[in-house]
Write an enzyme that holds these catalytic residues in place. Structure first.
Site, PDB file in Angstrom:
ATOM      1  N   HIS A  78     124.693 -59.436 152.439  1.00  0.00           N
ATOM      2  CA  HIS A  78     124.196 -58.215 151.792  1.00  0.00           C
ATOM      3  C   HIS A  78     124.355 -58.345 150.281  1.00  0.00           C
ATOM      4  O   HIS A  78     123.428 -58.070 149.523  1.00  0.00           O
ATOM      5  CB  HIS A  78     124.945 -56.997 152.328  1.00  0.00           C
ATOM      6  CG  HIS A  78     124.763 -55.764 151.489  1.00  0.00           C
ATOM      7  ND1 HIS A  78     123.569 -55.073 151.430  1.00  0.00           N
ATOM      8  CD2 HIS A  78     125.599 -55.112 150.650  1.00  0.00           C
ATOM      9  CE1 HIS A  78     123.684 -54.054 150.591  1.00  0.00           C
ATOM     10  NE2 HIS A  78     124.915 -54.054 150.098  1.00  0.00           N
ATOM     11  N   ASP A 107     100.209 -65.506 127.668  1.00  0.00           N
ATOM     12  CA  ASP A 107     100.985 -65.943 128.835  1.00  0.00           C
ATOM     13  C   ASP A 107     102.376 -66.275 128.320  1.00  0.00           C
ATOM     14  O   ASP A 107     102.672 -66.075 127.144  1.00  0.00           O
ATOM     15  CB  ASP A 107     100.343 -67.159 129.524  1.00  0.00           C
ATOM     16  CG  ASP A 107     100.720 -67.239 131.010  1.00  0.00           C
ATOM     17  OD1 ASP A 107     101.886 -66.931 131.342  1.00  0.00           O
ATOM     18  OD2 ASP A 107      99.851 -67.589 131.831  1.00  0.00           O
ATOM     19  N   TRP A 142     130.787 -62.789 148.691  1.00  0.00           N
ATOM     20  CA  TRP A 142     129.810 -63.392 147.779  1.00  0.00           C
ATOM     21  C   TRP A 142     130.489 -64.184 146.669  1.00  0.00           C
ATOM     22  O   TRP A 142     129.901 -65.076 146.077  1.00  0.00           O
ATOM     23  CB  TRP A 142     128.877 -62.329 147.205  1.00  0.00           C
ATOM     24  CG  TRP A 142     129.427 -61.536 146.054  1.00  0.00           C
ATOM     25  CD1 TRP A 142     130.303 -60.508 146.123  1.00  0.00           C
ATOM     26  CD2 TRP A 142     129.118 -61.714 144.658  1.00  0.00           C
ATOM     27  NE1 TRP A 142     130.585 -60.035 144.864  1.00  0.00           N
ATOM     28  CE2 TRP A 142     129.864 -60.754 143.941  1.00  0.00           C
ATOM     29  CE3 TRP A 142     128.291 -62.580 143.942  1.00  0.00           C
ATOM     30  CZ2 TRP A 142     129.813 -60.635 142.554  1.00  0.00           C
ATOM     31  CZ3 TRP A 142     128.248 -62.462 142.561  1.00  0.00           C
ATOM     32  CH2 TRP A 142     129.001 -61.498 141.883  1.00  0.00           C
ATOM     33  N   SER A 172     116.280 -72.176 139.328  1.00  0.00           N
ATOM     34  CA  SER A 172     115.169 -71.243 139.145  1.00  0.00           C
ATOM     35  C   SER A 172     115.424 -70.298 137.980  1.00  0.00           C
ATOM     36  O   SER A 172     114.604 -70.141 137.075  1.00  0.00           O
ATOM     37  CB  SER A 172     114.969 -70.447 140.443  1.00  0.00           C
ATOM     38  OG  SER A 172     114.283 -69.249 140.182  1.00  0.00           O
ATOM     39  N   SER A 173     116.593 -69.666 137.994  1.00  0.00           N
ATOM     40  CA  SER A 173     116.900 -68.677 136.958  1.00  0.00           C
ATOM     41  C   SER A 173     117.032 -69.328 135.588  1.00  0.00           C
ATOM     42  O   SER A 173     116.620 -68.757 134.571  1.00  0.00           O
ATOM     43  CB  SER A 173     118.197 -67.940 137.283  1.00  0.00           C
ATOM     44  OG  SER A 173     118.037 -67.185 138.447  1.00  0.00           O
ATOM     45  N   HIS A 256     130.946 -62.109 135.643  1.00  0.00           N
ATOM     46  CA  HIS A 256     130.866 -60.865 134.892  1.00  0.00           C
ATOM     47  C   HIS A 256     129.626 -60.776 134.019  1.00  0.00           C
ATOM     48  O   HIS A 256     128.948 -59.750 134.040  1.00  0.00           O
ATOM     49  CB  HIS A 256     132.134 -60.500 134.117  1.00  0.00           C
ATOM     50  CG  HIS A 256     132.101 -59.026 133.845  1.00  0.00           C
ATOM     51  ND1 HIS A 256     132.450 -58.102 134.780  1.00  0.00           N
ATOM     52  CD2 HIS A 256     131.607 -58.335 132.807  1.00  0.00           C
ATOM     53  CE1 HIS A 256     132.195 -56.900 134.316  1.00  0.00           C
ATOM     54  NE2 HIS A 256     131.687 -57.006 133.115  1.00  0.00           N
ATOM     55  N   GLU A 258     127.003 -61.963 134.835  1.00  0.00           N
ATOM     56  CA  GLU A 258     126.005 -61.674 135.879  1.00  0.00           C
ATOM     57  C   GLU A 258     125.833 -60.161 136.066  1.00  0.00           C
ATOM     58  O   GLU A 258     124.722 -59.678 136.278  1.00  0.00           O
ATOM     59  CB  GLU A 258     126.435 -62.336 137.192  1.00  0.00           C
ATOM     60  CG  GLU A 258     125.602 -61.966 138.414  1.00  0.00           C
ATOM     61  CD  GLU A 258     124.189 -62.510 138.378  1.00  0.00           C
ATOM     62  OE1 GLU A 258     123.930 -63.457 137.615  1.00  0.00           O
ATOM     63  OE2 GLU A 258     123.334 -61.984 139.117  1.00  0.00           O
ATOM     64  N   TYR A 260     126.015 -57.945 133.822  1.00  0.00           N
ATOM     65  CA  TYR A 260     125.141 -57.460 132.755  1.00  0.00           C
ATOM     66  C   TYR A 260     123.727 -58.012 132.911  1.00  0.00           C
ATOM     67  O   TYR A 260     122.757 -57.377 132.485  1.00  0.00           O
ATOM     68  CB  TYR A 260     125.758 -57.783 131.393  1.00  0.00           C
ATOM     69  CG  TYR A 260     127.082 -57.060 131.244  1.00  0.00           C
ATOM     70  CD1 TYR A 260     127.096 -55.676 131.141  1.00  0.00           C
ATOM     71  CD2 TYR A 260     128.296 -57.720 131.314  1.00  0.00           C
ATOM     72  CE1 TYR A 260     128.283 -54.988 131.083  1.00  0.00           C
ATOM     73  CE2 TYR A 260     129.491 -57.038 131.256  1.00  0.00           C
ATOM     74  CZ  TYR A 260     129.482 -55.666 131.144  1.00  0.00           C
ATOM     75  OH  TYR A 260     130.670 -54.987 131.113  1.00  0.00           O
ATOM     76  N   SER A 271     115.074 -47.566 128.482  1.00  0.00           N
ATOM     77  CA  SER A 271     114.811 -47.378 127.051  1.00  0.00           C
ATOM     78  C   SER A 271     113.314 -47.317 126.745  1.00  0.00           C
ATOM     79  O   SER A 271     112.933 -46.937 125.640  1.00  0.00           O
ATOM     80  CB  SER A 271     115.462 -48.518 126.252  1.00  0.00           C
ATOM     81  OG  SER A 271     116.848 -48.544 126.499  1.00  0.00           O
ATOM     82  N   HIS A 305     139.205 -59.339 134.306  1.00  0.00           N
ATOM     83  CA  HIS A 305     139.508 -58.021 134.891  1.00  0.00           C
ATOM     84  C   HIS A 305     139.164 -57.980 136.382  1.00  0.00           C
ATOM     85  O   HIS A 305     139.534 -57.047 137.070  1.00  0.00           O
ATOM     86  CB  HIS A 305     138.845 -56.863 134.113  1.00  0.00           C
ATOM     87  CG  HIS A 305     137.362 -56.768 134.230  1.00  0.00           C
ATOM     88  ND1 HIS A 305     136.576 -56.330 133.203  1.00  0.00           N
ATOM     89  CD2 HIS A 305     136.513 -57.044 135.224  1.00  0.00           C
ATOM     90  CE1 HIS A 305     135.313 -56.344 133.581  1.00  0.00           C
ATOM     91  NE2 HIS A 305     135.247 -56.773 134.793  1.00  0.00           N
ATOM     92  N   HIS A 306     138.460 -59.006 136.863  1.00  0.00           N
ATOM     93  CA  HIS A 306     138.275 -59.128 138.316  1.00  0.00           C
ATOM     94  C   HIS A 306     139.506 -59.743 138.971  1.00  0.00           C
ATOM     95  O   HIS A 306     139.566 -59.857 140.190  1.00  0.00           O
ATOM     96  CB  HIS A 306     137.054 -60.001 138.624  1.00  0.00           C
ATOM     97  CG  HIS A 306     135.770 -59.416 138.126  1.00  0.00           C
ATOM     98  ND1 HIS A 306     135.008 -58.569 138.890  1.00  0.00           N
ATOM     99  CD2 HIS A 306     135.126 -59.522 136.939  1.00  0.00           C
ATOM    100  CE1 HIS A 306     133.934 -58.199 138.202  1.00  0.00           C
ATOM    101  NE2 HIS A 306     133.994 -58.756 137.015  1.00  0.00           N
ATOM    102  N   THR A 331     128.414 -49.534 125.633  1.00  0.00           N
ATOM    103  CA  THR A 331     127.769 -48.888 126.776  1.00  0.00           C
ATOM    104  C   THR A 331     127.632 -47.391 126.516  1.00  0.00           C
ATOM    105  O   THR A 331     126.577 -46.793 126.768  1.00  0.00           O
ATOM    106  CB  THR A 331     128.585 -49.138 128.062  1.00  0.00           C
ATOM    107  OG1 THR A 331     128.929 -50.514 128.103  1.00  0.00           O
ATOM    108  CG2 THR A 331     127.797 -48.777 129.288  1.00  0.00           C
ATOM    109  N   LYS A 334     124.830 -46.550 124.133  1.00  0.00           N
ATOM    110  CA  LYS A 334     123.512 -46.501 124.771  1.00  0.00           C
ATOM    111  C   LYS A 334     123.282 -45.147 125.442  1.00  0.00           C
ATOM    112  O   LYS A 334     122.234 -44.528 125.288  1.00  0.00           O
ATOM    113  CB  LYS A 334     123.390 -47.614 125.824  1.00  0.00           C
ATOM    114  CG  LYS A 334     123.237 -48.970 125.213  1.00  0.00           C
ATOM    115  CD  LYS A 334     122.621 -49.930 126.223  1.00  0.00           C
ATOM    116  CE  LYS A 334     122.083 -51.137 125.478  1.00  0.00           C
ATOM    117  NZ  LYS A 334     120.954 -51.758 126.117  1.00  0.00           N
ATOM    118  N   ARG A 453     138.156 -53.026 151.166  1.00  0.00           N
ATOM    119  CA  ARG A 453     136.819 -53.562 151.373  1.00  0.00           C
ATOM    120  C   ARG A 453     136.874 -54.625 152.453  1.00  0.00           C
ATOM    121  O   ARG A 453     137.917 -55.164 152.744  1.00  0.00           O
ATOM    122  CB  ARG A 453     136.328 -54.308 150.121  1.00  0.00           C
ATOM    123  CG  ARG A 453     136.343 -53.596 148.873  1.00  0.00           C
ATOM    124  CD  ARG A 453     136.115 -54.565 147.718  1.00  0.00           C
ATOM    125  NE  ARG A 453     134.706 -55.014 147.682  1.00  0.00           N
ATOM    126  CZ  ARG A 453     134.172 -55.652 146.639  1.00  0.00           C
ATOM    127  NH1 ARG A 453     134.901 -55.921 145.593  1.00  0.00           N
ATOM    128  NH2 ARG A 453     132.923 -56.006 146.646  1.00  0.00           N
TER     129      ARG A 453
END
Lengths: 616, 352
Positions: A78, A107, A142, A172-173, A256, A258, A260, A271, A305-306, A331, A334, A453
């Site tokens: 998931h 293009d 994950w 790919s990315s 992390h 990731e 963002y 925006s 922080h993880h 943050t 924004k 979890r």
């Protein structure tokens, strides 16, 4: 579409406008964007289905509906599916379709590379999911923490599918990110300085840089993981004197940023949407842009922080709590600037606007719960509980998904020439908004009640059952809202109201051309004098010092033959060969050479393919 | 456009619910079995104090921000006579203000955070040390001062500060009893620590905890309990475990024989050494009959549950090593009959 294109398209392209083959060989950024979008939504449905199974299992204490092994595969897949196969590619769909239009380009910089990115994504996604058939999907979370991923504790190929699938997706990315950086830096219309770029394009640029810097870190980790499992090189093995925490550092140093990567595209979309339906410019454009850039930079300084509960030591805890709290500042900027954009505006409640407002409202909640576990002592009570699950879903569902759906409603008319139904759209929004809060709201509570979890069962005496049942009901409300969206989508694609070029009184260049845009986008490349060029063209009276704006579009003087790249089937060959090689590594490293040969042939064909229109 | 009037009351209700729910939650969940917000020790209270402060600051920020959002949305909705709004592009003073204010709020949150970090970091000198080792999927508990080893149920004296030294035998685990202390992971190759001083009023009470770092197939079945005993009760408990178990008689004596002949002693120890032959470590069963729970604190320790456990451990705890590795489950010649199980249950229950 055919008529709009027919007028300007060259004869070389006429044969390749429809049919499956035209999609397989397309190098048109708009079609690739649509491929990304459709694939991402498909995987969103698969990831959602996995979520529903998880919710069904947890709706009852001590339930035996889904066995522990399958449950662990479901929550792992998931997350992987939603993050890498739904949210990221949905962002990529908008990068592809919208960014060249926003910067006045015909293009992306490397159209065939762009196609390769898509095919690598598709085949990488299929490789990852094929594990369900071949012996079981990844079941280690994950984040795949060492040393649970060691051969000793995960003897099946599930972890190899994870590592190899992620490697293919990473290529790919990475290719896509480099493509977009180069496109944005090089192909902007004359006059579009960096500080005149639309915020969505800015966020695409930031995300692309994040990908370029973050993905290699993950790649290193994944290669180490594979070498550990396949060749016994003990990078993460404590018995061999290494440290399993190294994996966590590597993973979150990627992981992390990731986060963002997942949220900034939605912030870019919001925006765009808020100013359009408030009929006001974005409040503090440069502040919002700098805040986005700052979030991108600081995203690399908060990874630990993880890991607040792994025993980092007090100094590291204090330092990373400080950097994590600091990231709340840009943050917050924004959020305040978005609210200020609404302030004094003339707000129209279209479906896209509702999703954007929903984004702001829900993201605030996710941000505030995030500040709570930015405090390491507090985090020792919240880490790995449902409180964190609630937090991340308020950010990634309330944030990313809501923002991306806003983008779908906002840009669907540009992509298809038809409007999505507003009635169905509003039903979709309200069901999703309510469903989302019913699902993820109670997770805060059950987390505070101490529910961890990633558990497939809990004792009835824990008192978690009622909240879990409410969450499950909420999940089905979300499912219903997605069904409403699908109905709306298919109805509107076929028989939606014609949109016209500029249904929302848009402010940026994509609204200055026809819907859907012709293959070459702009018959004449526009000249840009401000960060809202199309708005300023339409409303010269609002600017005292407005210079004359020359926008492009189909009604410009069309050149007889605009140079567009040829379709090519080499990208799908290279993509297929690469993913096949990765998949066959799991069976036998020697077999992988079959895929490698296909990939190399594809590259050979690619290199010698004529780049421009062929003249016979 | 026609929907405009309907949107207002609905969204207002939803937003109100969003404000009220978390606050209700904070009040309503104090009594749940494994709640994180009803601290019963010095360390847990310290954490809760930090959390409560950040929580209420967050509530204020939430109300202000969402309030501003909701106000702006209603106040500036497009009306039939709405003209072109003023094209405001920004305001440096405002933007600097809402950069500085959040930064100050975060400093206000960071300071108590740091104070708590440094006040809860190292085990205070003179604490009563207990060693805990994580296994898939149970906790080995060692009292080094009295040379006792037990599992999953940790008894602690109420008059001491308790310090845990935590290691893992296999994968990552995380050790957590929320009423007493925040979680800390068990990491291969490291010894992590956590500590707490129980409140005297909690004497005689039991606290729930469980593993909170995903550790494989039966992660959900790795639970534990901490019992806070009066000093006398604690001393009596350790003395009881140190004295030999009573000689079993009747069916229990048969069970005693089976415990050896079926190969249980290869991994399970009763009295004496920490682990017997030590092929792989399994819970030390000294005093098993006096434990409240079994199988990683996932069910009550009674004859029915113990029978079910011995009959089919795989169904109760998927992936457990006993089912995978023990001769009694692998070797058909040593398979346990119902009568064998009955005798083993009788024997195990005599282990007081």
């Amino acid at each position: 579409m055919a008529t709009a294109v027919g007028a300007f398209g060259g004869a070389d392209h006429a044969a390749s406008k429809s049919g499956v083959w035209s999609w397989i060989t397309t190098v048109d950024h708009k079609r690739i964007g649509i491929l990304y979008g459709v694939t991402a939504v498909t995987f969103f449905l698969i990831g959602g289905f996995e979520a529903l199974l998880i919710r069904l299992q947890l709706a009852e204490a001590e339930s035996t509906l889904i066995a522990a092994g399958l449950f662990n595969q479901l929550f792992t897949m998931h997350a992987l599916t939603m993050i890498f196969l739904a949210i990221m590619p949905l962002g990529a769909a908008f990068f592809n379709f919208i960014v060249p239009l926003q910067i006045g380009a015909r293009d992306v910089a490397f159209p065939r590379l762009n196609a390769l990115s898509y095919w690598l994504f598709l085949f990488g996604a299929l490789l990852l999911n094929s594990s369900f058939i071949f012996g079981g999907a990844p079941d280690v979370g994950w984040f795949a923490y060492a040393n649970l991923t060691a051969l000793e504790y995960s003897p099946s190929s599930a972890v190899d599918f994870f590592a190899l699938g992620m490697l293919v997706l990473g290529v790919s990315s990475l290719a896509a990110a480099l493509n977009f950086i180069i496109t944005i830096l090089n192909l902007r219309a004359p006059g579009m300085t960096l500080m005149r770029m639309p915020v969505f394009t800015w966020m695409t640029l930031v995300v692309s840089f994040l990908l370029v810097f973050a993905l290699p870190i993950l790649t290193v980790g994944l290669v180490q993981l594979l070498f550990w499992r396949e060749f016994g090189m003990p990078f993460f093995s404590a018995e061999a004197g290494a440290d399993p925490l190294l994996w966590q550092h590597i993973f979150w140093l990627f992981g992390h940023p990731e986060v963002y990567i997942l949220i900034l595209p939605a912030m870019g979309i919001v925006s765009e949407i808020l100013p359009t339906y408030s009929r006001k410019p974005l409040f503090g454009y440069s502040t919002v842009v700098f805040a986005g850039v700052a979030i991108g930079f600081m995203g690399f300084a908060v990874w630990a922080h993880h890991m607040f509960t792994v025993g980092l030591g007090s100094i590291a805890l204090a330092a990373f709590s400080a950097s994590t709290m600091l990231i709340a500042v840009p943050t917050g900027i924004k959020i305040f600037n978005w609210i200020a954009t609404l302030w004094g505006g003339s707000i129209q409640f279209t479906t896209a606007m509702l999703f954007a407002l929903g984004f702001v409202a829900l993201f605030v909640i996710g941000g505030l719960s995030g500040v709570m576990h930015a405090s390491p002592p507090v985090d020792t009570q919240q880490q790995d509980t449902y409180f964190v699950v609630a937090h991340l879903h308020y950010v990634l569902f309330g944030g990313s998904i809501m923002g991306l759906f806003g983008g779908i409603y906002y840009w669907f008319p540009k992509m298809t020439g038809r409007l999505l139904s507003e009635g169905w759209g509003k039903l979709h929004f309200w069901l999703m908004f309510i469903g989302m809060n019913v699902t993820f709201g109670p997770m805060h509570l059950v987390g505070i009640d101490g529910m961890p979890r990633r558990i497939n069962t809990y004792d009835e005496s824990m008192g978690w059952e009622l909240l879990n049942q409410i969450e499950t009901v909420g999940a089905f409300i979300i499912a219903l809202s997605v069904a409403v969206f699908l109905v709306n989508f298919f109805k509107s694609v076929k028989s939606g109201e014609p949109a016209g070029d500029d249904p929302w009184d848009g402010r940026t260049l994509e609204w200055s051309i026809s819907s859907p845009p012709p293959e070459y986008n702009f018959a004449r490349i526009p000249v840009v004098h401000s960060n809202e060029p199309f708005w300023d063209q339409k409303h010269p009276e609002l600017k005292h010092d407005a210079p004359p704006v020359i926008a492009g579009g189909a009604d410009g003087e069309a050149e007889e033959s605009i140079h567009m790249p040829n379709p090519s089937y080499w990208p799908i060959v290279v993509g297929f060969g690469t993913a096949l090689a990765a998949g066959l590594v799991i069976v036998n490293p020697w077999l992988a050479s079959i895929g490698a040969v296909i990939g190399l042939l594809g590259i050979y064909g690619w290199v010698f393919e004529p780049a421009g229109p062929e003249h016979h | 456009m026609a929907n405009r009037k309907h949107i207002r009351p609905k969204s207002l209700l939803v937003l109100l619910a969003l404000v009220i729910l978390p606050i209700l939650a904070a009040c309503g969940t104090v009594d749940s079995a494994q709640t994180t917000i009803n601290p019963q020790s010095d360390v847990a209270r310290e954490i809760q104090g930090t959390y409560a402060f950040i929580f209420w600051v967050s509530v204020v920020v939430f109300v202000v921000v969402e309030g501003a959002l909701v106000y702006a949305v209603f106040r500036y909705r497009r009306r039939p006579n709405s003209g072109m709004p003023k094209q405001t592009e920004g305001n440096m003073v405002l933007e600097v203000t809402w950069t500085i204010i959040p930064a100050l709020i975060l400093v206000a949150i960071a300071v108590p955070t740091w104070i708590t970090i440094f006040r809860t970091d190292d085990i205070p000198a003179g604490s009563y040390i207990i060693n805990v080792t994580g296994h898939q999927w149970w906790w080995e508990v060692e009292y080094p001062d009295v040379g006792l080893v037990t599992a999953n149920e940790i008894r602690v004296p109420s008059d001491r500060t308790i310090g845990f030294h935590l290691e893992t035998e296999d994968v990552l685990h995380s050790f957590w009893v929320p009423a007493l202390f925040g979680k800390i992971d068990l990491v291969p190759g490291r010894t992590n620590t956590v500590w707490f001083t129980p409140d005297v009023e909690t004497e005689g009470q039991m606290f729930l905890g469980q593993c909170v770092e995903f550790c494989g197939l039966s992660h959900a079945n790795m639970r534990m309990r901490i019992f806070v005993d009066s000093p006398d009760d604690f001393a009596a408990w350790t003395a009881g475990l140190q004295s030999p178990a009573p000689e079993p008689s009747g069916v229990a004596a048969t069970g005693h024989e089976l415990f050896s002949s079926k190969g249980c002693t290869v991994c399970h120890s009763i009295n004496g050494a920490y682990d017997a032959a030590g092929l792989f470590p399994a819970p030390n069963l000294t005093g098993f009959g006096s434990r409240v729970t079994l199988a990683g604190a996932i069910m009550e320790n009674n004859a029915t549950n113990l029978t079910a456990w011995l009959d089919n451990p795989e169904e109760i705890k998927p992936g457990n090593i006993m089912y995978k590795e023990a001769e009694a489950y692998k070797n058909p010649d040593l398979a346990l009959t119902d009568a064998d199980i009955g005798a083993l249950v009788a024997y195990l229950q005599t282990l007081q």
